[in-house]
Design a protein around this motif. Structure first.
Motif, PDB file in Angstrom:
ATOM      1  N   GLN A  27      29.258  36.338  37.343  1.00 46.58           N
ATOM      2  CA  GLN A  27      28.424  36.078  36.168  1.00 46.58           C
ATOM      3  C   GLN A  27      27.163  35.307  36.545  1.00 46.58           C
ATOM      4  O   GLN A  27      26.094  35.526  35.968  1.00 46.58           O
ATOM      5  N   PHE A  28      27.283  34.405  37.523  1.00 42.87           N
ATOM      6  CA  PHE A  28      26.078  33.692  37.987  1.00 42.87           C
ATOM      7  C   PHE A  28      25.112  34.673  38.627  1.00 42.87           C
ATOM      8  O   PHE A  28      23.895  34.579  38.428  1.00 42.87           O
ATOM      9  N   ALA A  29      25.642  35.617  39.396  1.00 38.98           N
ATOM     10  CA  ALA A  29      24.783  36.639  40.003  1.00 38.98           C
ATOM     11  C   ALA A  29      24.064  37.437  38.928  1.00 38.98           C
ATOM     12  O   ALA A  29      22.872  37.761  39.062  1.00 38.98           O
ATOM     13  N   ASN A  30      24.768  37.761  37.839  1.00 40.42           N
ATOM     14  CA  ASN A  30      24.128  38.487  36.736  1.00 40.42           C
ATOM     15  C   ASN A  30      22.972  37.690  36.137  1.00 40.42           C
ATOM     16  O   ASN A  30      21.902  38.234  35.851  1.00 40.42           O
ATOM     17  N   ARG A  31      23.194  36.398  35.953  1.00 39.88           N
ATOM     18  CA  ARG A  31      22.194  35.560  35.304  1.00 39.88           C
ATOM     19  C   ARG A  31      20.913  35.438  36.124  1.00 39.88           C
ATOM     20  O   ARG A  31      19.836  35.225  35.566  1.00 39.88           O
ATOM     21  N   ILE A  32      21.033  35.558  37.443  1.00 40.68           N
ATOM     22  CA  ILE A  32      19.835  35.382  38.273  1.00 40.68           C
ATOM     23  C   ILE A  32      19.297  36.703  38.822  1.00 40.68           C
ATOM     24  O   ILE A  32      18.481  36.710  39.737  1.00 40.68           O
ATOM     25  N   GLY A  33      19.767  37.828  38.242  1.00 39.89           N
ATOM     26  CA  GLY A  33      19.076  39.074  38.548  1.00 39.89           C
ATOM     27  C   GLY A  33      19.840  40.164  39.267  1.00 39.89           C
ATOM     28  O   GLY A  33      19.205  41.101  39.773  1.00 39.89           O
ATOM     29  N   ALA A  34      21.154  40.097  39.350  1.00 41.07           N
ATOM     30  CA  ALA A  34      21.898  41.182  39.993  1.00 41.07           C
ATOM     31  C   ALA A  34      21.654  42.483  39.231  1.00 41.07           C
ATOM     32  O   ALA A  34      21.808  42.538  38.006  1.00 41.07           O
ATOM     33  N   GLU A  35      21.280  43.513  39.933  1.00 43.21           N
ATOM     34  CA  GLU A  35      21.031  44.810  39.324  1.00 43.21           C
ATOM     35  C   GLU A  35      21.461  45.907  40.289  1.00 43.21           C
ATOM     36  O   GLU A  35      20.893  45.999  41.387  1.00 43.21           O
ATOM     37  N   PRO A  36      22.461  46.723  39.978  1.00 45.01           N
ATOM     38  CA  PRO A  36      23.190  46.749  38.707  1.00 45.01           C
ATOM     39  C   PRO A  36      24.029  45.491  38.492  1.00 45.01           C
ATOM     40  O   PRO A  36      24.409  44.824  39.441  1.00 45.01           O
ATOM     41  N   ARG A  37      24.315  45.198  37.220  1.00 43.79           N
ATOM     42  CA  ARG A  37      25.078  44.013  36.863  1.00 43.79           C
ATOM     43  C   ARG A  37      26.559  44.216  37.159  1.00 43.79           C
ATOM     44  O   ARG A  37      27.042  45.340  37.293  1.00 43.79           O
ATOM     45  N   TYR A  38      27.252  43.096  37.255  1.00 37.75           N
ATOM     46  CA  TYR A  38      28.700  43.124  37.428  1.00 37.75           C
ATOM     47  C   TYR A  38      29.396  43.013  36.060  1.00 37.75           C
ATOM     48  O   TYR A  38      28.888  42.338  35.148  1.00 37.75           O
ATOM     49  N   ARG A  39      30.537  43.666  35.930  1.00 32.66           N
ATOM     50  CA  ARG A  39      31.397  43.469  34.765  1.00 32.66           C
ATOM     51  C   ARG A  39      32.788  43.109  35.265  1.00 32.66           C
ATOM     52  O   ARG A  39      33.451  43.929  35.908  1.00 32.66           O
ATOM     53  N   ALA A  40      33.200  41.878  34.999  1.00 35.22           N
ATOM     54  CA  ALA A  40      34.527  41.429  35.414  1.00 35.22           C
ATOM     55  C   ALA A  40      35.526  41.738  34.313  1.00 35.22           C
ATOM     56  O   ALA A  40      35.296  41.434  33.135  1.00 35.22           O
ATOM     57  N   VAL A  41      36.634  42.342  34.691  1.00 36.66           N
ATOM     58  CA  VAL A  41      37.683  42.724  33.739  1.00 36.66           C
ATOM     59  C   VAL A  41      39.000  42.145  34.226  1.00 36.66           C
ATOM     60  O   VAL A  41      39.422  42.418  35.353  1.00 36.66           O
ATOM     61  N   LEU A  42      39.659  41.329  33.400  1.00 35.68           N
ATOM     62  CA  LEU A  42      40.975  40.810  33.740  1.00 35.68           C
ATOM     63  C   LEU A  42      42.020  41.769  33.198  1.00 35.68           C
ATOM     64  O   LEU A  42      42.116  41.988  31.980  1.00 35.68           O
ATOM     65  N   ALA A  43      42.801  42.365  34.087  1.00 35.82           N
ATOM     66  CA  ALA A  43      43.830  43.330  33.695  1.00 35.82           C
ATOM     67  C   ALA A  43      45.215  42.769  34.000  1.00 35.82           C
ATOM     68  O   ALA A  43      45.449  42.223  35.087  1.00 35.82           O
ATOM     69  N   THR A  44      46.114  42.903  33.046  1.00 37.03           N
ATOM     70  CA  THR A  44      47.487  42.421  33.203  1.00 37.03           C
ATOM     71  C   THR A  44      48.453  43.507  32.742  1.00 37.03           C
ATOM     72  O   THR A  44      48.057  44.427  32.004  1.00 37.03           O
ATOM     73  N   PRO A  45      49.705  43.441  33.140  1.00 39.87           N
ATOM     74  CA  PRO A  45      50.684  44.405  32.625  1.00 39.87           C
ATOM     75  C   PRO A  45      50.775  44.315  31.104  1.00 39.87           C
ATOM     76  O   PRO A  45      50.946  43.236  30.540  1.00 39.87           O
ATOM     77  N   GLY A  46      50.619  45.446  30.441  1.00 42.50           N
ATOM     78  CA  GLY A  46      50.723  45.483  28.994  1.00 42.50           C
ATOM     79  C   GLY A  46      49.577  44.827  28.258  1.00 42.50           C
ATOM     80  O   GLY A  46      49.651  44.625  27.042  1.00 42.50           O
ATOM     81  N   LYS A  47      48.511  44.450  28.961  1.00 38.57           N
ATOM     82  CA  LYS A  47      47.393  43.699  28.396  1.00 38.57           C
ATOM     83  C   LYS A  47      47.879  42.384  27.776  1.00 38.57           C
ATOM     84  O   LYS A  47      47.291  41.868  26.828  1.00 38.57           O
ATOM     85  N   ASP A  48      48.955  41.840  28.324  1.00 40.93           N
ATOM     86  CA  ASP A  48      49.496  40.587  27.817  1.00 40.93           C
ATOM     87  C   ASP A  48      48.653  39.411  28.278  1.00 40.93           C
ATOM     88  O   ASP A  48      48.115  39.411  29.390  1.00 40.93           O
ATOM     89  N   ASP A  49      48.555  38.383  27.436  1.00 45.85           N
ATOM     90  CA  ASP A  49      47.981  37.127  27.879  1.00 45.85           C
ATOM     91  C   ASP A  49      48.842  36.564  28.997  1.00 45.85           C
ATOM     92  O   ASP A  49      50.056  36.830  29.058  1.00 45.85           O
ATOM     93  N   ILE A  50      48.238  35.797  29.891  1.00 46.29           N
ATOM     94  CA  ILE A  50      49.004  35.190  30.977  1.00 46.29           C
ATOM     95  C   ILE A  50      48.849  33.674  30.927  1.00 46.29           C
ATOM     96  O   ILE A  50      47.830  33.158  30.480  1.00 46.29           O
ATOM     97  N   THR A  51      49.872  32.991  31.383  1.00 44.03           N
ATOM     98  CA  THR A  51      49.820  31.538  31.535  1.00 44.03           C
ATOM     99  C   THR A  51      49.654  31.235  33.015  1.00 44.03           C
ATOM    100  O   THR A  51      50.492  31.619  33.833  1.00 44.03           O
ATOM    101  N   CYS A  52      48.557  30.571  33.349  1.00 40.32           N
ATOM    102  CA  CYS A  52      48.252  30.295  34.762  1.00 40.32           C
ATOM    103  C   CYS A  52      49.069  29.118  35.281  1.00 40.32           C
ATOM    104  O   CYS A  52      49.733  28.410  34.519  1.00 40.32           O
ATOM    105  N   ASP A  53      49.004  28.909  36.587  1.00 42.16           N
ATOM    106  CA  ASP A  53      49.685  27.770  37.227  1.00 42.16           C
ATOM    107  C   ASP A  53      49.377  26.457  36.518  1.00 42.16           C
ATOM    108  O   ASP A  53      50.225  25.585  36.397  1.00 42.16           O
ATOM    109  N   SER A  54      48.134  26.332  36.070  1.00 45.44           N
ATOM    110  CA  SER A  54      47.679  25.088  35.462  1.00 45.44           C
ATOM    111  C   SER A  54      48.195  24.883  34.053  1.00 45.44           C
ATOM    112  O   SER A  54      48.028  23.811  33.470  1.00 45.44           O
TER     113      SER A  54
END
Length: 327
Positions: A27-54
């Motif tokens: 996202q920082f790269a996008n803000r300062i001019g990455a072209e083409p832009r990046y799209r980050a997608v978080l994918a999980t089994p079943g599109k379920d929310d996840i609880t992280c280590d924290s």
């Protein structure tokens, strides 16, 4: 060209930093001019929310089962839940499937276990968090596990060491996609002190004294780090400790996995790497770190990082001139 899709695979008890280091750098790269832009997608089994280590919960953007878009880079996160993730036929099967849709495949930290289970690391050199490297090597003998580097790239498959090495790996992808200037700007913007090359060690010399219980070795490593421009032969260090050279070598091998001479050379090289982010000329860097000449410095960098100090310096954002300090 359209946007570059980074599909980040998450699961319960994934490490939040493994995910955030990747997505935040993009996202920082996008803000300062990455072209083409990046799209980050978080994918999980079943599109379920996840609880992280924290303990924080993350909402998924997509389900692994239904994702069929072309992927630029597939990234499998690590975390305490990596064993359960690798034991899930559904998750592993879809990682294997999604890898066929991706230009690049990568893992962060213990996410290498999932890639290995999917057969994506077979006969490849790979790394993981240094604490889990031996376990990975035993479980998957067909994988050439190297616990040392920050990250390893073997063909279109990349693996990285522990946690924040995800940032180093992502910076290498940004540099590959958009050139060194943008990658360096992202490193500076994220306040990464140094854009580390992949072959830099996960375990820095600045951490070693804190992880050994041997008081003599700790005192000697502190002595070494604070006196790099002085004579630091094994004989000199043995006299300082009041033991034989052979006994000192045994102590160092047991505590840090290296002989005194190997440790001194590594300290000097890593300290020189820190100083290369400053305007100091190479002759001054070599002298301050105890190298007899710039050629000796160059050879040490080739041996450790696979590149000369001049190239290493080009990868380092400008910093404040500092000298080696005691730990």
């Amino acid at each position: 060209m359209g946007e570059r899709v980074f599909l980040v695979v998450g699961y319960h008890s994934a490490e939040l930093l493994d995910i955030a280091c990747v997505t935040s750098a993009l996202q920082f790269a996008n803000r300062i001019g990455a072209e083409p832009r990046y799209r980050a997608v978080l994918a999980t089994p079943g599109k379920d929310d996840i609880t992280c280590d924290s303990g924080l919960r993350l909402a998924a953007d997509a389900g692994l089962e239904r994702f069929n878009e072309t992927i630029d880079t597939l990234v499998v996160s690590g975390g305490l839940g990596h064993e359960d993730a690798a034991a899930s036929p559904l998750l592993v099967g879809h990682v294997r499937r999604l890898a066929t849709l991706a230009r690049r495949v990568a893992s962060v930290c213990t996410g290498a276990t999932v890639l290995a289970e999917a057969g994506l690391l077979t006969r490849r050199r790979a790394t993981t968090h240094w604490r889990y490297a031996e376990r990975l090597a035993r479980r998957y003998p067909e994988v050439q596990v190297d616990p040392g580097p920050v990250y390893v790239r073997d063909g279109n498959v990349a693996t990285s060491g522990g946690v924040t090495s995800a940032l180093d790996l992502t910076l290498s992808f940004i540099e590959e996609d958009h050139g060194p200037a943008l990658a360096r700007a992202v490193a500076m913007g994220t306040v990464a002190y140094l854009q580390r090359p992949g072959e830099q060690a996960q375990l820095s010399i600045f951490l070693i004294p804190g992880i050994t219980d041997d008081l003599m070795v700790r005192r000697l490593t502190e002595h070494i780090v604070s006196r790099l421009d002085q004579t630091l032969t094994t004989a000199t260090l043995a006299r300082l400790a009041g033991v034989s050279e052979r006994h000192l070598s045994r102590l160092f091998l047991a505590a840090v996995g290296e002989t005194p001479a190997q440790y001194v050379r590594r300290v000097r090289t890593e300290s020189a790497a820190q100083l290369l982010s400053t305007p100091l000329p190479l002759t001054a860097v070599a002298r301050r770190c105890g190298f007899g000449s710039t050629e000796s410095l160059r050879q040490a960098f080739l041996d450790r990082y696979g590149m000369p100090p001049s190239r290493y310096r080009r990868n380092a954002p400008a910093g404040v001139e500092v000298g080696p300090k005691p730990i």
